[in-house]
Write an enzyme that holds these catalytic residues in place. Structure first.
Site, PDB file in Angstrom:
ATOM      1  CB  SER A 399      -0.993   0.007   1.163  1.00  0.00           C
ATOM      2  OG  SER A 399      -0.400  -0.479   2.311  1.00  0.00           O
ATOM      3  CG  HIS A 420      -3.227  -0.330  -2.754  1.00  0.00           C
ATOM      4  ND1 HIS A 420      -3.475   0.984  -2.445  1.00  0.00           N
ATOM      5  CD2 HIS A 420      -3.257  -1.000  -1.575  1.00  0.00           C
ATOM      6  CE1 HIS A 420      -3.645   1.104  -1.144  1.00  0.00           C
ATOM      7  NE2 HIS A 420      -3.521  -0.087  -0.599  1.00  0.00           N
ATOM      8  CD  GLU A 432      -4.462   3.789  -4.937  1.00  0.00           C
ATOM      9  OE1 GLU A 432      -4.261   4.993  -5.120  1.00  0.00           O
ATOM     10  OE2 GLU A 432      -4.042   3.181  -3.944  1.00  0.00           O
ATOM     11  CG  ASN A 470      -2.802   4.476   1.684  1.00  0.00           C
ATOM     12  OD1 ASN A 470      -3.914   4.654   2.189  1.00  0.00           O
ATOM     13  ND2 ASN A 470      -2.268   3.278   1.540  1.00  0.00           N
TER      14      ASN A 470
END
Ligand code: COA
Length: 646
Positions: A399, A420, A432, A470
């Site tokens: 991540s 991801h 992702e 993130n």
């Protein structure tokens, strides 16, 4: 020609042909009005079948027309013309009859569907209520409670459920059109939906319970409350008055920021893979390997199994393998119990487990979901390099780690990519797709196709610390910490976020996820020199005290049988840190919380865009809405920036 008429003896078959989804655009509406006039005037015609060419019955209004002023003829007038025709009209439904499509079908005098068809009024999901009689006709065909669920809940129902509810008259067992023509011949006279009374005695308790459940879940989304009110008017007002109010509500909502945001996300979600790299011929994938049977790995394995892939799960020893396999079986079992897996045995038969990487020799794609540590991931990739087919795609579920560095251990780095997933991986929609520098285009195309096969929304991201989502997430976490230093309380920040429409506030979420995980990550990043600027120590101090969140009974809040309580310990840590940082604030205005949070998200989103990590602002919005619970009806941070800041 959007609408054509074909005669089968004394039945006219009116066919709408407006690809891709037969939306009821202006040309279709005009064509239907002409078809009503032509069939009424034709003495050789006794009845009419309304059908659609291509993959589906009318799937709704043409959403692209919603940003423009309405153009005549309007759908309610077209439906009124069909309903008041002197000859019976029968709707022949295949694919999805949604929104205006189902409203058209309800304006017909009988309905037949093929067994796979689905029907619904999903307007609430676009920030609207039905605008062409849906809230008035549906409760005249099905019970008040089902009408409420379909209209304010927005979820379509199957043909079987529609038949049981008497929304349709029949399910075709053979050729839909032939059976529709036969049904049209049987109709003695038009049975007009608006001529009926609402169905049965209304169970007010059940209705109110469903309505209050829906209102609770709405979290500020206006269309849901408006839909409940519209159904109530459909039930209790004379039809004409209810129709007029429904139309006025529809038009008012259509112009609202919430509806604009929901339309924006609807189209943005469908455009994320419109990239030349995703359009190459993909490599074939039927066998997927998953390394690591923890929460993430087991979730990814389940997601792949549920969508028809063969999966080989690898763990380092028998005990971990057994635990991982049990996680997968648990997920499959509970999905089967909810009716999502008609043939559980067939799914389980595609699931294999092993501790030896040699079991991956025939895998077309492998996803590693091992411990989030660069050295561990590199070792896994080095092993995969030797055991897999040379053209097998090797994906990491990291991540935030550098996917270029992981790819570099392969003799052919062009087959490495980041996938991801979001937890729980068999439910969360976002994927992702992280593109390292050397990735080959057909590997990108394969990942794009995989995202669709898994029923997910794939978004392309460049490599950076945290990728698109993130990065923005950690920016708003840091801003939330700064808000505490500037005088806000955790409760105040969380309340403001909930009021804005997040399902959960940032501190509550940290308590839920466990503060220790982010703490370990911060320690590593500090050691790597990746954290710069003033460092706020509050969360570290909570962790040093063992306050890891809900699982330890204490984190940003105290948890007990009495519920969630603000913590004096936390307040005194905040006060000490404020003092240590020389901050003066001891209170903060509620109204200033969200602008600060949104500002931080938007600034980071702009940086992500400027660095080329995200392909477009729309992609960023899709990531935040689908991966991070950003309220969909606000459209995402970049959209919010555009509508608020121009
Ligand atoms: N108006 C305009 N365009 C629409 C549309 C609508 N109501 N519904 C779908 N489209 C377009 C999509 O943008 C997409 O266009 P693209 O190929 O240029 O990207 C194309 O039709 C196919 O849609 P997609 O969603 O990718 O196909 P699907 O087979 O997965 O799903 C539907 C089909 C109909 C189930 C789905 O598109 C849907 O739910 N549409 C909205 C229905 C709705 O809410 N109707 C009520 C409107 S008030």
């Amino acid at each position: 020609m959007s609408v054509s008429i074909d005669k089968q003896d004394r039945v006219a078959v009116v066919t709408i042909d407006n690809p891709p989804v037969n939306a009821s655009s202006q040309a279709v509406r005009a064509g239907l009005l002409e078809a009503v006039a032509a069939t009424e005037a034709d003495a050789d015609i006794d009845a009419v079948v309304l059908a659609c060419a291509g993959r589906t019955f009318v799937a709704g209004a043409d959403v692209r027309e919603f940003d423009k002023p309405p153009v005549e003829p309007h759908l309610p007038d077209v439906i009124a013309a069909i309903e008041s025709a002197s000859k019976p009209w029968v709707a022949a439904i295949h694919g999805t009859a949604l929104g205006g499509g189902l409203e058209l079908a309800m304006g017909c005098h009988a309905r037949i569907a093929d067994a796979k068809a689905r029907m619904g009024l999903p307007e609430v999901t676009l920030g609207l209520v039905p605008g062409a009689g849906g809230t008035v006709r549906l409760p005249r065909l099905v019970t008040a409670e089902l009408a409420l669920k379909m209209i304010a809940g927005g979820k379509p129902i199957s043909a079987k459920a529609a038949l049981e509810a008497r929304l349709i008259d029949a399910i075709a067992t053979g050729d839909l059109l032939e059976e529709a023509v036969a049904l049209a011949v049987e109709q003695a006279a038009p049975r007009r939906t608006l001529g009926k009374a609402v169905v049965g005695a209304i169970n007010a308790d059940a209705f109110d319970k469903t309505a209050s459940g829906l209102r609770r879940k709405a979290r500020g989304q206006a269309s849901i409350g408006a839909a409940i009110d519209a159904v109530e008017r459909g039930l209790h007002l004379p039809a004409d008055a209810a129709l007029a109010e429904e139309r006025a509500t529809f038009l008012a909502l259509k112009a609202s920021d919430q509806a604009r945001a929901l339309r924006h996300i609807f189209f943005a979600e469908r455009a994320t893979l419109a990239d030349p790299r995703a359009k190459q011929a993909p490599r074939p994938v039927t066998r997927i390997g998953v390394i690591g049977g923890g929460t993430m790995g087991a979730g990814i394995a389940s997601a792949c199994l549920m969508r028809g892939f063969h999966v080989m799960l690898i763990e380092r020893d028998e005990a971990s393998l057994e635990a991982g396999a049990n996680r997968v079986r648990g997920t499959l079992d509970s999905s089967a119990k909810r009716g999502l897996l008609p043939d559980l045995d067939a799914v389980v038969a595609r699931f294999g487990t092993a501790t030896d990487y040699a079991a991956l020799a025939d895998a077309d794609l492998v996803v590693e979901a091992v411990f989030e540590d660069m050295e561990v991931k590199k070792q896994v990739f080095a092993k995969l390099d030797t055991v897999t087919k040379p053209d097998a795609i090797l994906a990491t579920n990291t991540s935030y780690l550098d996917v270029n560095a992981i790819a570099a251990v392969l003799s052919d780095p062009s087959r490495a990519i980041g996938l991801h997933f979001f937890s729980p991986a068999h439910i969360m929609k976002l994927l992702e797709i992280v593109l390292p520098n050397a990735v080959s285009e057909d590997v990108v195309a394969t990942a794009a196709k995989l995202s669709k096969s898994l029923g997910k929304i794939g978004v392309l991201s460049g490599v950076c610390d945290g990728f698109i989502g993130n990065r923005i997430m950690s920016a708003y976490r840091s801003e939330a910490d700064r808000l505490l230093i500037d005088g806000a309380t955790p409760e105040q920040v969380d309340t403001a976020m909930r009021d804005y429409g997040f399902p959960i506030g940032v501190f509550e979420m940290q308590d839920m996820a466990g503060l220790d995980i982010a703490w370990a990550m911060r320690k590593r990043r500090l050691a790597e020199g990746k954290i710069t600027g003033p460092y706020i120590r509050m969360a570290d101090r909570l962790c040093e005290m063992g306050r890891f969140g809900r699982k330890t009974g204490a984190g940003w809040y105290d948890y007990s049988d009495a519920g969630t309580q603000p913590s004096e310990v936390v307040m005194s840590i905040i006060a000490e840190e404020r003092q240590a940082m020389g901050a003066e604030g001891s209170s903060f205005a509620d109204a200033d919380v969200m602008p600060r949070i949104l500002g931080a998200m938007t600034r980071e989103a702009e940086a992500v865009l400027a660095e080329g990590i995200a392909r477009s602002a729309d992609d960023i919005d899709v990531v935040m809405v689908n991966g991070y619970s950003f309220p969909r009806w606000k459209g995402g941070p970049m959209f919010a920036a555009r509508i608020n800041g121009g």
